[in-house]
Scaffold this motif. Structure first.
Motif, mmCIF file in Angstrom:
data_model
loop_
_atom_site.group_PDB
_atom_site.id
_atom_site.type_symbol
_atom_site.label_atom_id
_atom_site.label_comp_id
_atom_site.label_asym_id
_atom_site.label_seq_id
_atom_site.Cartn_x
_atom_site.Cartn_y
_atom_site.Cartn_z
ATOM 1 N N LYS A 187 -89.560 46.479 -29.746
ATOM 2 C CA LYS A 187 -90.499 45.593 -29.057
ATOM 3 C C LYS A 187 -89.875 45.064 -27.774
ATOM 4 O O LYS A 187 -90.578 44.823 -26.786
ATOM 5 N N GLU A 188 -88.560 44.884 -27.773
ATOM 6 C CA GLU A 188 -87.861 44.430 -26.574
ATOM 7 C C GLU A 188 -88.054 45.423 -25.428
ATOM 8 O O GLU A 188 -88.363 45.025 -24.299
ATOM 9 N N GLU A 189 -87.880 46.699 -25.725
ATOM 10 C CA GLU A 189 -88.054 47.739 -24.704
ATOM 11 C C GLU A 189 -89.475 47.719 -24.160
ATOM 12 O O GLU A 189 -89.691 47.797 -22.942
ATOM 13 N N LEU A 190 -90.447 47.588 -25.055
ATOM 14 C CA LEU A 190 -91.846 47.552 -24.641
ATOM 15 C C LEU A 190 -92.138 46.304 -23.810
ATOM 16 O O LEU A 190 -92.829 46.373 -22.786
ATOM 17 N N ALA A 191 -91.615 45.161 -24.231
ATOM 18 C CA ALA A 191 -91.863 43.908 -23.506
ATOM 19 C C ALA A 191 -91.355 43.983 -22.073
ATOM 20 O O ALA A 191 -92.014 43.512 -21.142
ATOM 21 N N ILE A 192 -90.199 44.599 -21.874
ATOM 22 C CA ILE A 192 -89.639 44.734 -20.533
ATOM 23 C C ILE A 192 -90.525 45.619 -19.663
ATOM 24 O O ILE A 192 -90.788 45.314 -18.495
ATOM 25 N N GLU A 193 -91.014 46.713 -20.237
ATOM 26 C CA GLU A 193 -91.907 47.608 -19.481
ATOM 27 C C GLU A 193 -93.208 46.902 -19.119
ATOM 28 O O GLU A 193 -93.749 47.098 -18.025
ATOM 29 N N VAL A 194 -93.716 46.085 -20.019
ATOM 30 C CA VAL A 194 -94.933 45.323 -19.736
ATOM 31 C C VAL A 194 -94.677 44.309 -18.619
ATOM 32 O O VAL A 194 -95.523 44.114 -17.738
ATOM 33 N N ALA A 195 -93.505 43.690 -18.631
ATOM 34 C CA ALA A 195 -93.152 42.720 -17.583
ATOM 35 C C ALA A 195 -93.069 43.394 -16.216
ATOM 36 O O ALA A 195 -93.539 42.847 -15.213
ATOM 37 N N ILE A 196 -92.484 44.579 -16.172
ATOM 38 C CA ILE A 196 -92.402 45.332 -14.912
ATOM 39 C C ILE A 196 -93.804 45.686 -14.429
ATOM 40 O O ILE A 196 -94.124 45.543 -13.234
ATOM 41 N N TYR A 197 -94.650 46.115 -15.349
ATOM 42 C CA TYR A 197 -96.047 46.444 -15.028
ATOM 43 C C TYR A 197 -96.769 45.226 -14.440
ATOM 44 O O TYR A 197 -97.464 45.332 -13.417
ATOM 45 N N ALA A 198 -96.582 44.053 -15.066
ATOM 46 C CA ALA A 198 -97.261 42.835 -14.607
ATOM 47 C C ALA A 198 -96.839 42.462 -13.194
ATOM 48 O O ALA A 198 -97.677 42.122 -12.346
ATOM 49 N N TRP A 199 -95.539 42.552 -12.907
ATOM 50 C CA TRP A 199 -95.054 42.184 -11.574
ATOM 51 C C TRP A 199 -95.434 43.221 -10.525
ATOM 52 O O TRP A 199 -95.617 42.876 -9.344
ATOM 53 N N ARG A 200 -95.556 44.471 -10.914
ATOM 54 C CA ARG A 200 -95.982 45.496 -9.951
ATOM 55 C C ARG A 200 -97.417 45.256 -9.500
ATOM 56 O O ARG A 200 -97.759 45.520 -8.343
ATOM 57 N N ILE A 201 -98.245 44.743 -10.388
ATOM 58 C CA ILE A 201 -99.613 44.390 -10.007
ATOM 59 C C ILE A 201 -99.589 43.276 -8.970
ATOM 60 O O ILE A 201 -100.294 43.320 -7.960
ATOM 61 N N GLU A 202 -98.759 42.258 -9.219
ATOM 62 C CA GLU A 202 -98.641 41.155 -8.262
ATOM 63 C C GLU A 202 -98.136 41.659 -6.918
ATOM 64 O O GLU A 202 -98.616 41.253 -5.852
ATOM 65 N N LYS A 203 -97.148 42.535 -6.965
ATOM 66 C CA LYS A 203 -96.589 43.099 -5.737
ATOM 67 C C LYS A 203 -97.661 43.829 -4.930
ATOM 68 O O LYS A 203 -97.735 43.697 -3.703
ATOM 69 N N SER A 204 -98.515 44.585 -5.620
ATOM 70 C CA SER A 204 -99.563 45.337 -4.920
ATOM 71 C C SER A 204 -100.566 44.405 -4.249
ATOM 72 O O SER A 204 -101.079 44.698 -3.167
ATOM 73 N N ILE A 205 -100.822 43.255 -4.869
ATOM 74 C CA ILE A 205 -101.747 42.281 -4.286
ATOM 75 C C ILE A 205 -101.164 41.703 -2.996
ATOM 76 O O ILE A 205 -101.843 41.599 -1.972
ATOM 77 N N PHE A 206 -99.891 41.331 -3.036
ATOM 78 C CA PHE A 206 -99.231 40.808 -1.840
ATOM 79 C C PHE A 206 -99.135 41.881 -0.760
ATOM 80 O O PHE A 206 -99.296 41.601 0.430
ATOM 81 N N ASN A 207 -98.853 43.112 -1.177
ATOM 82 C CA ASN A 207 -98.666 44.195 -0.205
ATOM 83 C C ASN A 207 -99.929 44.510 0.568
ATOM 84 O O ASN A 207 -99.870 44.956 1.716
ATOM 85 N N GLU A 208 -101.092 44.299 -0.049
ATOM 86 C CA GLU A 208 -102.352 44.548 0.644
ATOM 87 C C GLU A 208 -102.443 43.702 1.908
ATOM 88 O O GLU A 208 -102.946 44.143 2.940
ATOM 89 N N VAL A 209 -101.958 42.475 1.816
ATOM 90 C CA VAL A 209 -101.964 41.572 2.973
ATOM 91 C C VAL A 209 -100.751 41.822 3.847
ATOM 92 O O VAL A 209 -100.846 41.892 5.082
#
Length: 229
Positions: free
Chosen positions: A62-84
């Motif tokens: 579950k630790e491995e999965l949680a880390i991948e989910v965290a990376i996924y969540a921040w990549r979404i945020e990054k894409s939102i900022f990058n649009e601007v």
């Protein structure tokens, strides 16, 4: 290897990647809603509509999965900022104006992406309790760092073009603060408030007196007033 073999191999990889992405997206929803510690691998498998044995083939813990989910969540945020951030109109703004735009995106995120802030809160608690090593979090930290750089660059540009100034402040604490100290304190303050509002912002009657977005807006404007030259 024949062309047909290559095509079959690529198709299998696409299917595997698709399953992994589906698992990550399902898991994000569960973790953001109920916390990481309260969700089992069986719960995740059921939500993703796969067998738990199949889930363990993709993610051993579950630790491995949680880390991948965290990376996924921040990549979404990054894409939102990058649009601007990548727009020509943004690049033409002063550093202060860039920072204002970025903080306004953050304000909108509280309303449209409250699950992101609750997930980050649960993830921070999980990695602390599980004593996850810094090495295991290297890619996660890099993903956050990429997003943070956008805000730091706006601060630096503002100091350079004269639209932001805190080193010349009459307040000795602000006057002695470095860019990194200012950035870290600013973002931690915003994140702490956003997480509080996302998870338990309306538990008590006193919490409902001031609307959540208004609280974020006030904090952002306090920061901008402090930084405006």
């Amino acid at each position: 290897m024949s062309g047909r073999d290559v095509e079959v191999k690529e198709t299998r990889k696409e299917k595997k990647d698709g399953r992994i992405q589906s698992i990550i997206e399902c898991t994000f929803g569960l973790f953001a809603e109920d916390g990481i510690e309260n969700i089992s691998m069986n719960d995740i498998a059921a939500e993703a509509k796969i067998g738990v044995a199949s889930l363990y083939r993709y993610f051993q813990t579950k630790e491995e999965l949680a880390i991948e989910v965290a990376i996924y969540a921040w990549r979404i945020e990054k894409s939102i900022f990058n649009e601007v951030f990548t727009a020509d109109s943004y690049k033409e703004l002063s550093g202060y104006e860039q920072l204002k735009v970025l903080l306004e995106i953050f304000e909108d995120a509280l309303v449209s992406q409250r699950s992101f802030f609750s997930f980050v809160y649960y993830f921070d608690s999980f990695i602390k309790k599980e004593k996850v090593s810094a090495e295991r979090l290297a890619e996660y930290e890099k993903t956050i760092g990429d997003t943070n750089t956008i805000v730091v660059n706006a601060l630096k540009k503002g100091i350079s073009d004269g639209s932001i100034s805190f080193t010349g402040s009459e307040n000795p604490v602000l006057a002695q603060a470095s860019v990194q100290e200012m950035f870290t304190t600013m973002m931690h303050s915003l994140f702490c408030l956003a997480q509080k509002l996302s998870i338990s912002g309306e538990l008590l009657n006193m919490d409902r007196i001031v609307e959540a977005r208004k609280q974020i807006e006030i904090l952002i404007n306090i920061i901008l007033v402090a930084l405006r030259n």
